[in-house]
Design a protein around this motif. Structure first.
Motif, mmCIF file in Angstrom:
data_model
loop_
_atom_site.group_PDB
_atom_site.id
_atom_site.type_symbol
_atom_site.label_atom_id
_atom_site.label_comp_id
_atom_site.label_asym_id
_atom_site.label_seq_id
_atom_site.Cartn_x
_atom_site.Cartn_y
_atom_site.Cartn_z
ATOM 1 N N HIS A 26 -0.420 -4.851 3.383
ATOM 2 C CA HIS A 26 -0.895 -4.118 4.546
ATOM 3 C C HIS A 26 -0.318 -2.703 4.549
ATOM 4 N N GLU A 27 0.941 -2.622 4.243
ATOM 5 C CA GLU A 27 1.587 -1.312 4.167
ATOM 6 C C GLU A 27 0.830 -0.389 3.229
ATOM 7 N N ASP B 273 1.948 5.256 -0.783
ATOM 8 C CA ASP B 273 2.565 3.949 -0.558
ATOM 9 C C ASP B 273 2.416 3.048 -1.779
ATOM 10 N N GLN C 151 -7.648 -1.028 -1.165
ATOM 11 C CA GLN C 151 -7.993 -0.984 0.250
ATOM 12 C C GLN C 151 -9.171 -1.896 0.531
ATOM 13 N N ASP D 297 -3.114 0.124 4.399
ATOM 14 C CA ASP D 297 -3.335 0.926 5.591
ATOM 15 C C ASP D 297 -2.617 2.261 5.545
ATOM 16 N N GLY D 298 -1.847 2.441 4.489
ATOM 17 C CA GLY D 298 -1.112 3.698 4.395
ATOM 18 C C GLY D 298 -1.869 4.719 3.580
ATOM 19 N N GLU D 299 -1.161 5.317 2.694
ATOM 20 C CA GLU D 299 -1.793 6.338 1.869
ATOM 21 C C GLU D 299 -1.546 5.988 0.414
#
Lengths: 768, 575
Positions: free
Chosen positions: A95-96, A104, A156, A99-101
């Protein structure tokens, strides 16, 4: 031609329209799934997990690493079953990233423990985990910027598609429906992302577009192909339907035309539907492709494409062989042999040899010598499979040529040892089926029954289907057919129909071995109709039988004609058949034909002409150890003798046959044997059926008993015509013995049956 | 009658020219370069119009005026291949022209990205996954508009292209037909349709608009479907109708002649074409094939140099150079250039096959098989690739295996003797003489190009001791060789004569035998035998002339010479 974007076509990396992505020599590729596995591994090293959970997770690592890509849902579920806490941690980590960039993900890769530094951890460079991590890191580091970005995008997508699924009712119409199949053919990538499209699209999508799923990864494709090929060989029902499989393969080939194995599966699939055109095409295509992939090796040695050339020709031979093009097969085989000889490939030669004798056998010529050679050579080159296949083939030939039983059984036993040693499960099955057939041929129904049961109750030894009771191989079909016929002989028709139902389900009519049970089914029906005297019902079956087996069809035709009193035609057919069978050395059929011919002689009261024929048949049957046929012949002999007026002789001959018949014979045979015995007893006792003359009453009483027994058998089979004969004899006998009431009863039964049958009774003397 | 109708149809060349001029400008405005090029070429072939006859430019609507600025801007971006940018500025425009350019930019952008992606893919598993992502969206939008009936000829064409790219071929055919009806003059739509027509039945079932352009299409289709005679007839009609100056038609006729292996005709046409259009590169690969077959080294070399000067990064140029090197037996270099051609356009069918031939020359059979297989993948109907595969396996000494491939090739070209001879040879190697004989005879009957079939047939008969048939074949062979006039390298007239001499001698036809023997003496390799035979004949004649008892025995059936074969009229032969 002047396609719209011709100008765009300058791309130096491209050949064949696609880029050879393997230019950098990278074999492993980072996929979102692999990132999840990495995350799992990372969590396992980082966090504290209880021992049983760790054990479960450790057991999971290898299948996860080597298996095909799973969807996130499946992956998380598997992990959760082992350790919910780790699953949650993995989810969080993903998830990190998702949902990050982009950074990450890059961070994640940089934090992974480097296998080169961590000496004491599980991720040490030589461990399984370490190797995997090294592969992944290497692959990741080689990615270009745009590739990394693409990887991130797909990560993603991978992550979000898992969570989008439950909320979106209509999402993934095409892919997700098939998703629960164990094969996991689908990647969800292209379905959910285009949700907007679907909402916009109010016209229904074309079906072919719906079916066009995303491509499979290399491993998934390999797994799919291997599994389907295995199923095609062992359990056709579980494999995809021919059309569906074809579509799947087309899809696969569209995305990856270089995938040679798909062509091979295509070939197998076309063989299944007997499509010679497509199967030949696919087979050649496969080998053309194979030659490419093997071209790096030595050009003509054991490896490399010289080898595949030989096998290409050999496979072509087998293809033609299976379609019954013997001449073509022969030519192809010669070619394979020549090439194999030129390059000194003994193993290939050995394969050729075993095909050669198979071909000879199929053509109907004697190939014992060839087979023996083949077995010797195979043993010499340590090819147990070919050796014992050869022995089995020899046994089969030996059985038809009248080799003694103990030799055959010995040979089979020896091969069995070989099979178990090398765990050649397929051959074990064949061996059992063969034993069943041999026992059946010898007329030992109990032994046959036992062997068939043994095979059917055996658990599969294949690693893939381990523990599953049945495979759908030819051996099983044969055993089941024997079982059905054995039951039919005992008049247990409900059991027979159950077995046949099972066969129908297991081997649907289009499948390879369906012909076996079809023939068996037809034969049983035919026998039944014949026994019940419904000759007109039996007649149409003859055509069907001849379609499946010409010789058998002719024989049955003769039988029907004989029953319908069209003796001349029947006689002609029998003569033709005998010539044909002598040519093909089909001993069983020869004896049967002789018996039928003898029966025809009876009809013209030519009892003395029938005798030499019967004696010849008897000699043949004894020579080949065909006990059931021998006893049948003895019955015929005895009947002839009875008709020739020597009932005492007949009785003494009968004594020899009655025991095996009662022990192993079909119900019909038992009934007939007993009826004949009774008639002999009556005749020997000096009865004339019209009640005149002095009779030996004591022996006549035996006759009564025997007749009762025969009646019981015939009524089981619903064989009314013979039952009528029995009642007639009983009535006469009782009257002669002065038992009027019993005589009347039998007479009444006779009268009832006679009315029911309507056809005039043939003279009792004319039939066994 | 037919001609008259045709002339009537084409009578108004002025009208045609007007139509062409207007469609050229339409195509140009929309960036459809190839169609514009085709139409311009055709227009150029017609007489120029006087000033007042020139067609007025298309009517300018209110919407067009509104979109004019955006359209101009977008078109300039489009010309510079900045498709996304063009699409961005066209969004919201409502005129038909702007809408087409908008969709077309999006389509091309997708295609361009697809090609770029292929380089950057994440691994082999994505190999086939790369696709034009825009296609689906385009299809959704276009199908909506299509259902509403809002598509004009050009957008219909684009819709068809999108459908074809999505492998929805049936729908694509329908849409293309619709597009053609809406705008018959757009050649691109016809071409796309021609790629989807697989056989003559399908062609007949299409309902096409009755326009003069239909004749061009039919001629093109006939060439594609290998119905060369019909195609040539069509093109001839077009030329007679007034398109005699069109380079397009000339090139098409030349290609058609090439397909039926009428090499001289084709060469003449190509030379004419190069006179008219010296900087032309299209179809020059076909020209070079012809030069190659004729082994015209200097001409091929000149062509190659010329084309390199014009543009060396063209598929055709690379093929020509490949042929050039191949003719000079520098096969590695030849293969290199064919590879380059394939890099320029991987769907270039000819190059795959030619590369296969080069690898064959280099004895690299596996690479050859690969090349041929690729050619077949691009076009299943490529008989040369099938034939090449057959040859490869023949070289690998697998005569049975290659039968399949030769049969395939034969299926595609039932009247080509080369496949039949190859089939016959394979059968002969498999000792299937009956089939081999059939093949050779059939090869002779369909018109043997290499003049080998009869010789092989004769030898086969000779082997089987069927001397009458063998003599018959040899005789036909000799007639065949001399009637075709030109000298063939591999001609084995001497073998034939030698056999015939012996044959006649055996059958006691001494006059014919001595004639053959004399002819034998014209050839070096058969001279001695010829002389020996002559001596034998004279001996036998002497014996007959010396009176003996035999002379007076009545002629019976057994010793009458049987004249099964009519003696040759060898006088006419001039070896």
């Amino acid at each position: 031609m002047a396609s719209v974007h011709e100008s765009l076509y300058f791309n130096p990396m491209m050949t064949n329209g696609v880029v050879h992505a393997n230019v950098f020599g990278i074999k492993d590729w980072v996929t979102p799934y692999k990132i999840s596995v990495l995350a799992l591994l990372y969590e396992m090293t980082a966090s504290k997990i209880t021992l049983p959970e760790r054990r479960r997770l450790n057991k999971l690592i290898l299948p996860l690493q080597q298996g095909p890509d799973l969807t996130l849902g499946q992956f998380l579920q598997t992990v959760e079953e082992c350790c919910p806490q780790t699953a949650y941690a993995v989810k969080l980590r993903l998830h990190e990233m998702a949902d990050g960039e982009l950074k990450d993900m890059e961070y994640f890769f940089s934090t992974l423990p480097t296998p080169f530094t961590a000496f004491d951890s599980e991720a040490y460079k030589t461990s399984v985990v370490g190797l995997f991590m090294r592969h992944m890191l290497l692959a990741y580091n080689k990615l270009s910027f745009s590739q990394v970005y693409k990887l991130y995008k797909s990560l993603q997508h991978y992550y979000h598609s898992h969570y989008a699924k439950p909320t979106d009712g209509q999402a993934g119409l095409p892919a997700l429906v098939a998703d629960d199949s164990e094969m996991d053919l689908t990647s969800t990538e292209d379905t959910v992302g285009d949700r907007i499209d679907k909402e916009e699209l109010d016209t229904p999508l074309h079906e072919s577009e719906l079916r066009c799923r995303g491509p499979l990864s290399q491993k998934q494709a390999e797994y799919f192909l291997a599994r389907q090929a295995y199923l095609l060989k062992n359990d056709e029902n579980k494999a995809l339907k021919p059309a569906a499989l074809q579509e799947e393969l087309n899809n696969m080939l569209k995305f990856n035309p270089d995938f040679a194995e798909a062509h091979y599966l295509n070939y197998l699939n076309s063989m299944r539907v007997q499509d010679i055109f497509l199967s030949a095409h696919s087979l050649l295509h496969y080998f053309d492709r194979l030659i490419l992939s093997g071209s790096e090796g030595k050009s003509n040695g054991d490896e490399g494409y010289g080898r595949s050339l030989r096998y290409a020709a050999l496979n072509l031979a087998s293809l033609h062989c299976r379609f019954g093009h013997y001449q073509q097969a022969d030519l192809a085989l010669q070619e394979a042999i020549r090439i194999a000889q030129e390059s000194n490939d003994h193993v290939c030669l050995q394969h050729c040899l075993s095909w050669l004798y198979t071909l000879e056998q199929m053509k109907g010529s004697d190939s014992t010598v060839l087979t023996e050679d083949s077995v010797k050579m195979a043993a010499h080159f340590c090819l147990p499979y070919l050796a014992s296949l050869g022995i089995q083939s020899l046994v089969q030939q030996g059985a038809t040529q009248g080799k003694t039983a103990h030799k055959l059984m010995d040979a089979l036993k020896d091969t069995d040892i070989l099979h178990w040693k090398h765990s050649l499960s397929e051959l074990i099955e064949i061996s059992l089926a063969q034993t069943t057939s041999i026992w059946r041929m010898y007329g030992k129904s109990t032994m046959a029954l036992q062997q068939a049961q043994l095979l059917l109750n055996m658990s599969s030894l294949e690693p893939v289907n381990f523990g599953v009771q049945q495979n759908n191989t030819e051996a099983f079909t044969v055993a089941l057919c024997h079982l059905a016929e054995l039951h039919a002989e005992q008049g247990l028709y409900s059991a027979v129909s159950e077995i046949l139902q099972h066969l129908k389900e297991q081997f649907p009519p289009h499948s390879q071995h369906a012909k076996l049970w079809m023939l068996c089914d037809l034969k049983i029906q035919f026998e039944r109709h014949m026994n019940e005297g419904k000759y007109l019902l039996a007649e149409p079956l003859v055509t069907a039988i001849s379609a499946l087996n010409k010789t058998e069809g002719l024989y049955r035709k003769a039988q029907v004609l004989k029953a319908l009193n069209r003796s001349t035609e029947a006689y002609n057919i029998l003569q033709r058949l005998q010539v044909h069978c002598e040519k093909t050395k089909c001993t069983e059929m020869i004896i049967r034909v002789m018996l039928s011919t003898a029966e025809l002689h009876w009809e013209s009261s030519g009892f003395s002409t029938a005798l030499p024929l019967l004696l010849q048949a008897l000699a043949l049957a004894r020579q080949h150890h065909l006990q059931s046929l021998a006893s049948e012949t003895i019955l015929h002999l005895a009947f002839t003798q009875l008709m020739l007026g020597v009932p005492e002789q007949a009785l003494s001959v009968l004594h020899e046959a009655i025991e095996p018949v009662l022990a192993h014979g079909a119900i019909m045979d038992k009934g007939r044997a007993l009826l004949l015995t009774a008639r002999c007893q009556i005749a020997a006792a000096g009865f004339k059926l019209n009640g005149q003359g002095q009779a030996d009453l004591r022996s006549a009483v035996f006759g009564v008993d025997t007749l009762n027994e025969a009646a019981a058998y015939f009524s089981k089979l619903n064989c009314k015509e013979r039952l009528r004969d029995v009642y007639y004899l009983q009535a006469q006998l009782h009257r002669s013995l002065g038992q009027t009431s019993q005589s009347n009863k039998s007479a009444m039964l006779f009268r009832l049956l006679d009315q029911e049958l309507q056809s005039p009774a043939p003279p009792v003397s004319m039939r066994l | 009658m037919k001609m008259a109708a045709l002339c009537g149809e084409f009578g108004d060349l002025v009208q045609i020219k007007k139509q062409l001029i207007s469609v050229i400008s339409l195509c140009k405005e929309r960036g459809l370069l190839h169609s514009a090029k085709w139409a311009s070429e055709l227009a150029f072939a017609l007489d120029p119009l006087p000033k007042d006859e020139l067609p007025p430019s298309a009517p300018f609507t209110e919407e067009d005026a509104q979109d004019l600025d955006a359209l101009t801007l977008a078109k300039s971006y489009f010309d510079l291949k900045e498709y996304d940018r063009a699409a961005y500025f066209l969004k919201g425009c409502c005129s038909q022209k702007a809408y087409f350019l908008y969709m077309y930019s999006r389509y091309l952008s997708g295609e361009k990205k697809k090609d770029d992606e292929t380089v950057d893919s994440l691994g082999p598993l994505e190999k086939g996954q790369v696709r034009n992502e825009a296609l689906r969206e385009l299809r959704v939008e276009l199908s909506k508009k299509h259902n509403a009936g809002e598509l004009d000829g050009f957008t219909l064409y684009l819709y068809g292209v999108v459908l074809r790219k999505l492998d929805l071929l049936k729908e694509a055919v329908d849409v293309f037909v619709e597009a053609i009806h809406a705008l018959p003059l757009h050649w691109g739509a016809w071409l796309e349709l021609s790629n989807l027509v697989t056989n003559i039945e399908m062609l007949k079932s299409l309902s096409l608009p009755d326009s003069w352009i239909k004749d061009f299409f039919m001629a093109h289709m006939y060439t594609e479907l290998q119905m060369i005679k019909e195609a040539l007839q069509k093109y001839q009609n077009l030329i007679e109708a007034g398109f005699s100056k069109s380079t397009y038609i000339i090139s098409q006729i030349a290609v058609a002649y090439h397909n039926i292996r009428d090499i001289d005709q084709a060469l003449a046409l190509f030379n004419e074409l190069r006179d008219q259009d010296p900087y032309r590169i299209d179809n020059m690969d076909t020209f070079s094939n012809l030069l190659y077959v004729k082994s015209m080294k200097p001409e091929l070399s000149y062509l190659a140099h010329n084309l390199v000067e014009i543009d060396k990064y063209r598929v055709e140029t690379c093929c020509v150079i490949g042929n050039y090197y191949s003719l000079r037996s520098q096969h590695e270099k030849a293969a290199l250039y064919f590879q380059r051609a394939l890099k320029l356009n991987p769907r270039c069918l000819g190059a795959w096959t030619l590369m296969g031939h080069e690898y064959m020359e280099m004895k690299n059979t596996s690479a050859a098989i690969q090349a041929y297989r690729h050619a077949i993948e691009v076009n299943k109907r490529d008989y040369r690739a099938w034939y090449g595969l057959g040859q490869t396996y023949e070289i690998l000494k697998m005569p049975f295996y290659c039968l399949y491939y030769y049969r395939k090739a034969h299926q595609l070209r039932p009247n080509d003797s080369r496949m039949l001879v190859a089939l016959g040879e394979s059968y002969e190697k498999l000792s299937q003489q009956v089939e081999a004989k059939k093949c050779y005879w059939r090869a002779y009957s369909v018109g043997d190009v290499e003049k080998m079939a009869l010789l092989k047939l004769a030898k086969l008969h000779e082997q089987l001791n069927e001397s009458d048939d063998a003599a018959q074949c040899y005789m036909l062979y000799i007639q065949d060789i001399f009637s075709c006039g030109e000298q063939l390298e591999h001609a084995e007239v001497s073998t034939a004569l030698r056999y015939l001499g012996q044959y006649y001698f055996k059958n006691k036809l001494y006059n014919e035998a001595s004639l053959c023997a004399q002819r034998c003496c014209d050839y070096n390799d058969a001279r001695e035998e010829g002389k020996a035979l002559l001596r034998q004949i004279s001996q036998v004649r002497d014996q007959i002339e010396t009176p003996s008892a035999d002379l007076f025995t009545p002629l019976s059936n057994s010793n009458t010479p049987v004249r099964r074969v009519s003696p040759l009229n060898l006088i006419s032969f001039t070896p």
